[in-house]
Design a protein around this motif. Structure first.
Motif, PDB file in Angstrom:
ATOM      1  N   CYS A 241       0.822  -1.205   0.000  1.00 63.64           N
ATOM      2  CA  CYS A 241       0.000   0.000   0.000  1.00 63.64           C
ATOM      3  C   CYS A 241       0.856   1.255   0.000  1.00 63.64           C
ATOM      4  O   CYS A 241       2.023   1.226   0.382  1.00 63.64           O
ATOM      5  CB  CYS A 241      -0.881   0.035   1.242  1.00 63.64           C
ATOM      6  SG  CYS A 241      -2.017  -1.329   1.359  1.00 63.64           S
ATOM      7  N   THR A 242       0.207   2.357  -0.381  1.00 66.39           N
ATOM      8  CA  THR A 242       0.880   3.648  -0.380  1.00 66.39           C
ATOM      9  C   THR A 242      -0.121   4.774  -0.202  1.00 66.39           C
ATOM     10  O   THR A 242      -1.321   4.595  -0.423  1.00 66.39           O
ATOM     11  CB  THR A 242       1.670   3.869  -1.689  1.00 66.39           C
ATOM     12  OG1 THR A 242       2.503   5.016  -1.532  1.00 66.39           O
ATOM     13  CG2 THR A 242       0.754   4.044  -2.877  1.00 66.39           C
ATOM     14  N   LEU A 243       0.408   5.914   0.192  1.00 64.46           N
ATOM     15  CA  LEU A 243      -0.316   7.184   0.161  1.00 64.46           C
ATOM     16  C   LEU A 243       0.565   8.235  -0.517  1.00 64.46           C
ATOM     17  O   LEU A 243       0.323   9.428  -0.400  1.00 64.46           O
ATOM     18  CB  LEU A 243      -0.694   7.632   1.579  1.00 64.46           C
ATOM     19  CG  LEU A 243      -1.759   6.794   2.274  1.00 64.46           C
ATOM     20  CD1 LEU A 243      -1.931   7.213   3.716  1.00 64.46           C
ATOM     21  CD2 LEU A 243      -3.082   6.871   1.533  1.00 64.46           C
ATOM     22  N   LYS A 244       1.598   7.766  -1.210  1.00 62.82           N
ATOM     23  CA  LYS A 244       2.515   8.667  -1.915  1.00 62.82           C
ATOM     24  C   LYS A 244       1.744   9.312  -3.070  1.00 62.82           C
ATOM     25  O   LYS A 244       1.170   8.608  -3.906  1.00 62.82           O
ATOM     26  CB  LYS A 244       3.718   7.887  -2.428  1.00 62.82           C
ATOM     27  CG  LYS A 244       4.802   8.764  -2.986  1.00 62.82           C
ATOM     28  CD  LYS A 244       6.032   7.952  -3.305  1.00 62.82           C
ATOM     29  CE  LYS A 244       7.137   8.866  -3.828  1.00 62.82           C
ATOM     30  NZ  LYS A 244       8.366   8.124  -4.099  1.00 62.82           N
ATOM     31  N   PRO A 245       1.709  10.640  -3.114  1.00 60.99           N
ATOM     32  CA  PRO A 245       0.861  11.339  -4.088  1.00 60.99           C
ATOM     33  C   PRO A 245       1.021  10.896  -5.542  1.00 60.99           C
ATOM     34  O   PRO A 245       0.018  10.727  -6.238  1.00 60.99           O
ATOM     35  CB  PRO A 245       1.269  12.807  -3.912  1.00 60.99           C
ATOM     36  CG  PRO A 245       1.732  12.879  -2.492  1.00 60.99           C
ATOM     37  CD  PRO A 245       2.398  11.556  -2.221  1.00 60.99           C
ATOM     38  N   ASN A 246       2.241  10.677  -6.009  1.00 64.53           N
ATOM     39  CA  ASN A 246       2.400  10.334  -7.421  1.00 64.53           C
ATOM     40  C   ASN A 246       2.021   8.889  -7.735  1.00 64.53           C
ATOM     41  O   ASN A 246       1.975   8.505  -8.896  1.00 64.53           O
ATOM     42  CB  ASN A 246       3.821  10.631  -7.905  1.00 64.53           C
ATOM     43  CG  ASN A 246       4.864   9.741  -7.277  1.00 64.53           C
ATOM     44  OD1 ASN A 246       4.764   9.383  -6.103  1.00 64.53           O
ATOM     45  ND2 ASN A 246       5.875   9.389  -8.040  1.00 64.53           N
ATOM     46  N   LEU A 247       1.725   8.077  -6.721  1.00 68.45           N
ATOM     47  CA  LEU A 247       1.292   6.700  -6.945  1.00 68.45           C
ATOM     48  C   LEU A 247      -0.211   6.517  -6.747  1.00 68.45           C
ATOM     49  O   LEU A 247      -0.743   5.437  -6.983  1.00 68.45           O
ATOM     50  CB  LEU A 247       2.047   5.746  -6.012  1.00 68.45           C
ATOM     51  CG  LEU A 247       3.556   5.653  -6.229  1.00 68.45           C
ATOM     52  CD1 LEU A 247       4.195   4.757  -5.172  1.00 68.45           C
ATOM     53  CD2 LEU A 247       3.872   5.132  -7.620  1.00 68.45           C
ATOM     54  N   LEU A 248      -0.895   7.567  -6.316  1.00 64.90           N
ATOM     55  CA  LEU A 248      -2.341   7.498  -6.087  1.00 64.90           C
ATOM     56  C   LEU A 248      -3.102   7.766  -7.376  1.00 64.90           C
ATOM     57  O   LEU A 248      -2.605   8.448  -8.271  1.00 64.90           O
ATOM     58  CB  LEU A 248      -2.755   8.511  -5.024  1.00 64.90           C
ATOM     59  CG  LEU A 248      -2.183   8.294  -3.630  1.00 64.90           C
ATOM     60  CD1 LEU A 248      -2.628   9.416  -2.708  1.00 64.90           C
ATOM     61  CD2 LEU A 248      -2.580   6.955  -3.070  1.00 64.90           C
ATOM     62  N   PRO A 249      -4.322   7.250  -7.473  1.00 67.37           N
ATOM     63  CA  PRO A 249      -5.129   7.520  -8.664  1.00 67.37           C
ATOM     64  C   PRO A 249      -5.454   9.010  -8.765  1.00 67.37           C
ATOM     65  O   PRO A 249      -5.533   9.704  -7.753  1.00 67.37           O
ATOM     66  CB  PRO A 249      -6.393   6.694  -8.442  1.00 67.37           C
ATOM     67  CG  PRO A 249      -6.464   6.495  -6.972  1.00 67.37           C
ATOM     68  CD  PRO A 249      -5.044   6.457  -6.484  1.00 67.37           C
ATOM     69  N   SER A 250      -5.627   9.499  -9.977  1.00 56.18           N
ATOM     70  CA  SER A 250      -5.899  10.927 -10.176  1.00 56.18           C
ATOM     71  C   SER A 250      -7.189  11.359  -9.484  1.00 56.18           C
ATOM     72  O   SER A 250      -7.324  12.514  -9.091  1.00 56.18           O
ATOM     73  CB  SER A 250      -5.960  11.258 -11.661  1.00 56.18           C
ATOM     74  OG  SER A 250      -6.940  10.478 -12.297  1.00 56.18           O
ATOM     75  N   SER A 251      -8.130  10.461  -9.313  1.00 57.74           N
ATOM     76  CA  SER A 251      -9.387  10.807  -8.647  1.00 57.74           C
ATOM     77  C   SER A 251      -9.198  11.115  -7.166  1.00 57.74           C
ATOM     78  O   SER A 251     -10.081  11.677  -6.532  1.00 57.74           O
ATOM     79  CB  SER A 251     -10.413   9.683  -8.806  1.00 57.74           C
ATOM     80  OG  SER A 251      -9.960   8.516  -8.141  1.00 57.74           O
ATOM     81  N   PHE A 252      -8.025  10.763  -6.615  1.00 52.82           N
ATOM     82  CA  PHE A 252      -7.791  11.006  -5.194  1.00 52.82           C
ATOM     83  C   PHE A 252      -7.882  12.487  -4.854  1.00 52.82           C
ATOM     84  O   PHE A 252      -8.350  12.845  -3.786  1.00 52.82           O
ATOM     85  CB  PHE A 252      -6.438  10.455  -4.756  1.00 52.82           C
ATOM     86  CG  PHE A 252      -6.106  10.775  -3.315  1.00 52.82           C
ATOM     87  CD1 PHE A 252      -6.783  10.161  -2.287  1.00 52.82           C
ATOM     88  CD2 PHE A 252      -5.131  11.706  -3.005  1.00 52.82           C
ATOM     89  CE1 PHE A 252      -6.500  10.447  -0.963  1.00 52.82           C
ATOM     90  CE2 PHE A 252      -4.836  12.000  -1.682  1.00 52.82           C
ATOM     91  CZ  PHE A 252      -5.517  11.370  -0.661  1.00 52.82           C
ATOM     92  N   THR A 253      -7.445  13.347  -5.745  1.00 53.29           N
ATOM     93  CA  THR A 253      -7.493  14.776  -5.448  1.00 53.29           C
ATOM     94  C   THR A 253      -8.930  15.226  -5.206  1.00 53.29           C
ATOM     95  O   THR A 253      -9.164  16.131  -4.413  1.00 53.29           O
ATOM     96  CB  THR A 253      -6.862  15.608  -6.575  1.00 53.29           C
ATOM     97  OG1 THR A 253      -7.474  15.253  -7.806  1.00 53.29           O
ATOM     98  CG2 THR A 253      -5.365  15.371  -6.662  1.00 53.29           C
ATOM     99  N   ASN A 254      -9.891  14.580  -5.845  1.00 53.67           N
ATOM    100  CA  ASN A 254     -11.299  14.901  -5.616  1.00 53.67           C
ATOM    101  C   ASN A 254     -11.799  14.327  -4.295  1.00 53.67           C
ATOM    102  O   ASN A 254     -12.753  14.832  -3.720  1.00 53.67           O
ATOM    103  CB  ASN A 254     -12.168  14.357  -6.750  1.00 53.67           C
ATOM    104  CG  ASN A 254     -11.798  14.943  -8.087  1.00 53.67           C
ATOM    105  OD1 ASN A 254     -11.313  16.063  -8.156  1.00 53.67           O
ATOM    106  ND2 ASN A 254     -12.010  14.189  -9.141  1.00 53.67           N
ATOM    107  N   ASP A 255     -11.173  13.256  -3.815  1.00 55.20           N
ATOM    108  CA  ASP A 255     -11.613  12.559  -2.609  1.00 55.20           C
ATOM    109  C   ASP A 255     -10.792  12.924  -1.377  1.00 55.20           C
ATOM    110  O   ASP A 255     -10.945  12.316  -0.330  1.00 55.20           O
ATOM    111  CB  ASP A 255     -11.519  11.043  -2.808  1.00 55.20           C
ATOM    112  CG  ASP A 255     -12.406  10.551  -3.929  1.00 55.20           C
ATOM    113  OD1 ASP A 255     -13.412  11.227  -4.217  1.00 55.20           O
ATOM    114  OD2 ASP A 255     -12.088   9.503  -4.504  1.00 55.20           O
TER     115      ASP A 255
END
Length: 87
Positions: free
Chosen positions: A31-45
Motif C-alpha cells: 500500500c501507499t499514500l505517496k501522491p504520485n502513486l495514487l489515482p488521479s481521482s484522489f485529489t477529488n476525494d
C-alpha cells in the motif's frame, strides 16, 4: 503495536508491505499514500480521506498498488511491515 501516525507518514513517502495476523488477512498487501502513486481521482476525494482519518483512529485507508484499489485495515491486526523500495 504500531503507531498510526508513523505508518501514515511512511505510506506518504513510499510503498509499504503489510503482513497481518494469520486469521485476519492471509496475504501481504502493498500500500501507499505517496501522491504520485495514487489515482488521479484522489485529489477529488481528499476531503473524504481526511475525514476518514479523523473518524477512524485505529484504521488506515491506503491505495493497494497490486490490486489498484483502496483498502482499509485495522492497525491492531498488523503483524509486521516492510518498506518496498522498488516503486
Amino acid at each position: 503495536m504500531f503507531e498510526r501516525d508513523v505508518l501514515l507518514n511512511e505510506l506518504k513517502q513510499g510503498v509499504m508491505e503489510f503482513y497481518f495476523k494469520p486469521e485476519d488477512i492471509p496475504l501481504p498487501i502493498r500500500c501507499t499514500l505517496k501522491p504520485n502513486l495514487l489515482p488521479s481521482s484522489f485529489t477529488n476525494d481528499k476531503d473524504l480521506f481526511e475525514n476518514f482519518c479523523v473518524d477512524n483512529p485505529t484504521k488506515i485507508a491506503a491505495w493497494d498498488v497490486m490490486k489498484n484499489k483502496w483498502v482499509v485495515f485495522n492497525i491492531n491486526d498488523i503483524e509486521y511491515v516492510q518498506s518496498q523500495d522498488n516503486y
